[in-house]
Design a protein around this motif. Structure first.
Motif, mmCIF file in Angstrom:
data_model
loop_
_atom_site.group_PDB
_atom_site.id
_atom_site.type_symbol
_atom_site.label_atom_id
_atom_site.label_comp_id
_atom_site.label_asym_id
_atom_site.label_seq_id
_atom_site.Cartn_x
_atom_site.Cartn_y
_atom_site.Cartn_z
ATOM 1 N N TYR A 138 35.364 4.315 -75.824
ATOM 2 C CA TYR A 138 33.949 3.198 -76.617
ATOM 3 C C TYR A 138 32.941 3.429 -75.257
ATOM 4 O O TYR A 138 33.029 3.545 -74.142
ATOM 5 N N ARG A 139 31.119 3.380 -75.764
ATOM 6 C CA ARG A 139 30.632 3.739 -74.675
ATOM 7 C C ARG A 139 30.392 2.130 -74.063
ATOM 8 O O ARG A 139 29.688 2.539 -72.531
ATOM 9 N N ARG A 140 30.884 1.391 -74.026
ATOM 10 C CA ARG A 140 30.397 0.488 -73.677
ATOM 11 C C ARG A 140 31.602 -0.378 -71.927
ATOM 12 O O ARG A 140 32.149 -0.740 -71.623
ATOM 13 N N ARG A 141 32.232 1.227 -71.887
ATOM 14 C CA ARG A 141 33.338 1.185 -71.482
ATOM 15 C C ARG A 141 32.586 0.553 -69.647
ATOM 16 O O ARG A 141 33.245 0.029 -68.782
ATOM 17 N N TRP A 142 31.370 1.545 -69.524
ATOM 18 C CA TRP A 142 30.982 1.382 -68.038
ATOM 19 C C TRP A 142 30.626 0.123 -67.923
ATOM 20 O O TRP A 142 30.171 -0.483 -67.044
ATOM 21 N N PHE A 143 30.187 -0.834 -69.218
ATOM 22 C CA PHE A 143 29.142 -1.940 -68.869
ATOM 23 C C PHE A 143 30.253 -3.035 -68.306
ATOM 24 O O PHE A 143 30.311 -3.906 -67.536
ATOM 25 N N MET A 144 31.680 -2.593 -68.978
ATOM 26 C CA MET A 144 33.212 -3.586 -68.901
ATOM 27 C C MET A 144 33.244 -2.631 -67.873
ATOM 28 O O MET A 144 33.710 -4.118 -67.070
ATOM 29 N N LEU A 145 33.131 -2.177 -66.543
ATOM 30 C CA LEU A 145 33.430 -1.699 -65.884
ATOM 31 C C LEU A 145 32.193 -2.462 -64.301
ATOM 32 O O LEU A 145 32.851 -2.865 -63.686
#
Length: 233
Positions: free
Chosen positions: A76-83
């Motif tokens: 998902y594109r939001r994986r870096w935001f979650m990290l």
């Protein structure tokens, strides 16, 4: 006149030598057990990759074996935001671990305590980790990464507010309790980077994501040491 070698059966190799004929016969006959293998094509008729898994091994003779495509992690594109969010929580927890020890002389005069009491504000993090790590790992396995991170963030936030409310010379016990609550949050935070990297990121991103997740906690500790002490201390 050449002989006719189109005969069926074992007679087709009648002209082979004594040692060549058994090897030729063994090459034509499949090895025991291989005749029962059934190879299934991959998705949309594509060939199976070398990383595919083999199911059905160890069964009774005659069982069919099929190749199952290796599962891939959906990115998902939001994986870096979650990290980034997790790294921020981990950094704040690491900062609160050593926030009293880096200016211990100031807190010793403020709370009128000795250096051993200040040291216990840091050591409580280590002592809390030992008995709680197994229950937290069980919770991570059965409830998932989302619930574990939310619980850890809640403990971290509650402990911070308790310590803010203990800014009084006669409330050191409340300060210690707030530090204990923050230490519980550490158990929910430190074991997450590797799990988060394996669940949310692809094979080529796991090491990078895990390193960033660990860096968040180390960055919080480094920020704590950069806090300037009171010049009049």
């Amino acid at each position: 006149m050449p002989r006719n070698n189109t005969l069926k059966g074992d007679r087709a190799n009648s002209e082979l030598g004594g040692e060549e004929w058994p090897r030729s016969k063994a090459a034509r006959e499949p090895a025991p057990g291989l005749s029962s293998l059934q190879w299934s094509p991959g998705p949309l008729g594509r060939p199976i990759s070398m990383g595919s898994q083999l199911d059905g091994i160890g069964g009774s003779p005659g069982d069919h074996v099929r190749l199952v495509p290796k599962p891939k992690t959906k990115l998902y594109r939001r994986r870096w935001f979650m990290l980034f969010l997790f790294s921020a929580v981990s950094a704040s927890n690491g900062f609160m671990w050593l926030q009293y020890g880096i200016i211990s002389n100031i807190f010793m005069r403020f709370y009128n305590i000795d250096s051993l009491a200040i040291d216990w504000l840091s050591m409580i993090y280590l002592l809390t980790y030992v008995p709680l790590i197994v229950p937290v790992l069980w919770l991570l396995e059965h409830r998932g990464i989302r619930d574990v991170v939310l619980v850890g963030s809640a403990f971290n936030c509650i402990g911070a507010w308790i310590k803010i409310g203990s800014a009084s010379p006669h409330l050191f016990a409340v300060t210690f309790f707030g530090q204990f609550v923050c230490s519980v949050a550490t158990v929910f935070v430190l074991g997450i980077p590797s799990y988060l990297a394996s669940v949310w990121f692809g094979e080529k991103e796991v090491s990078t994501a895990c390193s960033i997740g660990v860096l968040g906690n180390q960055l919080g500790i480094a920020i704590g040491f950069l806090v300037p002490p009171n010049p009049g201390a």
